[in-house]
Design a protein around this motif. Sequence first.
Motif, PDB file in Angstrom:
ATOM      1  N   GLY A 239      99.243  52.935  14.601  1.00 59.81           N
ATOM      2  CA  GLY A 239      97.891  52.047  14.666  1.00 59.81           C
ATOM      3  C   GLY A 239      98.175  50.568  14.179  1.00 59.81           C
ATOM      4  N   ARG A 240      97.051  49.711  13.837  1.00 61.28           N
ATOM      5  CA  ARG A 240      97.126  48.630  13.306  1.00 61.28           C
ATOM      6  C   ARG A 240      96.047  48.239  12.586  1.00 61.28           C
ATOM      7  NH1 ARG A 240      95.601  44.866  17.920  1.00 61.28           N
ATOM      8  NH2 ARG A 240      94.601  46.653  18.606  1.00 61.28           N
ATOM      9  N   TYR A 241      96.234  47.241  11.597  1.00 60.18           N
ATOM     10  CA  TYR A 241      95.190  46.779  10.856  1.00 60.18           C
ATOM     11  C   TYR A 241      94.727  45.325  11.266  1.00 60.18           C
ATOM     12  CZ  TYR A 241      92.383  46.333   6.605  1.00 60.18           C
ATOM     13  OH  TYR A 241      91.418  46.009   5.775  1.00 60.18           O
ATOM     14  N   VAL A 242      93.609  45.450  11.942  1.00 58.19           N
ATOM     15  CA  VAL A 242      92.913  44.409  12.649  1.00 58.19           C
ATOM     16  C   VAL A 242      92.286  43.336  11.707  1.00 58.19           C
ATOM     17  CG1 VAL A 242      91.785  43.229  14.672  1.00 58.19           C
ATOM     18  CG2 VAL A 242      93.247  45.224  15.018  1.00 58.19           C
ATOM     19  N   THR A 321      90.209  54.437  16.432  1.00 54.67           N
ATOM     20  CA  THR A 321      89.812  53.099  16.170  1.00 54.67           C
ATOM     21  C   THR A 321      88.600  53.185  15.726  1.00 54.67           C
ATOM     22  OG1 THR A 321      91.285  52.266  18.340  1.00 54.67           O
ATOM     23  CG2 THR A 321      89.442  50.948  17.080  1.00 54.67           C
ATOM     24  N   THR A 354      93.759  52.706  14.250  1.00 54.84           N
ATOM     25  CA  THR A 354      93.623  51.286  13.905  1.00 54.84           C
ATOM     26  C   THR A 354      92.266  50.961  13.541  1.00 54.84           C
ATOM     27  OG1 THR A 354      94.772  50.637  16.118  1.00 54.84           O
ATOM     28  CG2 THR A 354      93.005  49.148  15.441  1.00 54.84           C
ATOM     29  N   HIS A 356      89.399  47.829  12.099  1.00 59.27           N
ATOM     30  CA  HIS A 356      88.912  46.327  12.117  1.00 59.27           C
ATOM     31  C   HIS A 356      88.193  46.125  10.998  1.00 59.27           C
ATOM     32  CE1 HIS A 356      90.005  45.828  16.672  1.00 59.27           C
ATOM     33  NE2 HIS A 356      90.150  47.209  16.311  1.00 59.27           N
ATOM     34  N   LEU A 384      99.579  49.748   7.466  1.00 60.20           N
ATOM     35  CA  LEU A 384      99.628  49.680   8.836  1.00 60.20           C
ATOM     36  C   LEU A 384      99.766  48.196   9.272  1.00 60.20           C
ATOM     37  CD1 LEU A 384      96.013  51.150   9.452  1.00 60.20           C
ATOM     38  CD2 LEU A 384      98.033  51.916  10.246  1.00 60.20           C
TER      39      LEU A 384
END
Length: 395
Positions: A239-242, A321, A354, A356, A384
């Motif tokens: 995943g990502r850390y937006v 997400t 992920t 946000h 992340l």
Amino acid sequence: MKPDTVMLDPAQQAALHALESLLSPVDGHRTRGGHPARRTGPFGIPRLAESGGRRWNVMAAPRARSAARGNQQTARPAERGALRADRAGIYLHGRPGRGKTMLMDRFFGAVETPHKRRFHFHTFFAALHAATHTLGSVERAIDELLGDADLVCFDEFHVTDIGDAMLIARLLEALFADRRTLVVTSNYRPSDLLPNPLFHDAFVPTIELILANLGTVALDGPLDYRTRTPHRDTGFLAGRYVLTAGAWSDSPRTAGSRSAAVARANRHDIELFADVPLGNGRTIRAHAAADAITLDFHDICAAPTSAADYLRLTERYRRWTLREVPPLREVPPDWSMRLVNLVDVLYDADLPFTIHAPEPAHDLTAGVPAIPDLARTASRLGELPLTRVSNVRTA
């Protein structure tokens, strides 16, 4: 050096030694220093005998587990390398990222017996609640979940709710009465469990039970190894850390633009989001497609949801997400606690996640008083890969 080799720091070495003490020495063999020799396997952890190495609980209480074994539970000589009968287990505690789970899991894997169970505590506790409701008895539920396990491992053991505390007390009483070997990891010292001052005194007898039956070992070295681990692109870390910079500023000058941006996002999403069933007639607003689910923080964390709900959703959705996560100091404590539980469930299930949010993980969780395990959440979110975006829209 073999790929599976792990270099241990001094605190980890001490914790490993404590885990090794749960296993019986090899009969009649001693090291050059005069100490009892032990069967060793990968990672230098003693192994149980190839024959199975079960610890026979001759003095166990004659409960459902004993009855299920029938005449098996009769006296017989201790087998070499078996779990020791004179130690009930180890309580391993320390800050996040110090290697507690890694040591417990490698120990668990090195113990050569099929009669063992390993659980993330969230997962086990949700199953315990369900089994207790179905079977009508905590003791029957425990026997159903643990079967004939002689070794039981719980990762991330914690007690934060007085209602759960009473069930946990009965769980521990049953485990110790059955003379199972218990290994737990926790971010809390036993004395810090159920920290709420309104309820802590009621849990003190259970804390004393833990201290009387388990060896307490601190694993709290100076380094959070999650900050040093090379990034991988599978599981949770896929995943990502937006970082949605400025999206959640509360200054009067930006409040109007923030509301307008969120309203635009909501209008855009009106056809994408729908009610997703949680069970028992309950639903949650989300965008679900195939094996992926997208939720807004308010819809899942401001609602009366639980770790059991998140576990059920992970059975259907394997990519997650979470959008529009505000600084946690700006929301009620129970909302923050639900985020802690959600991250725990997804991390243990190793599902891509992920998030946000307007601030990096440690800033996002800063300034929030008395939220158990929030440091662990910050540590996990900090793993992340970070992505920066300039717009509020996060779909």
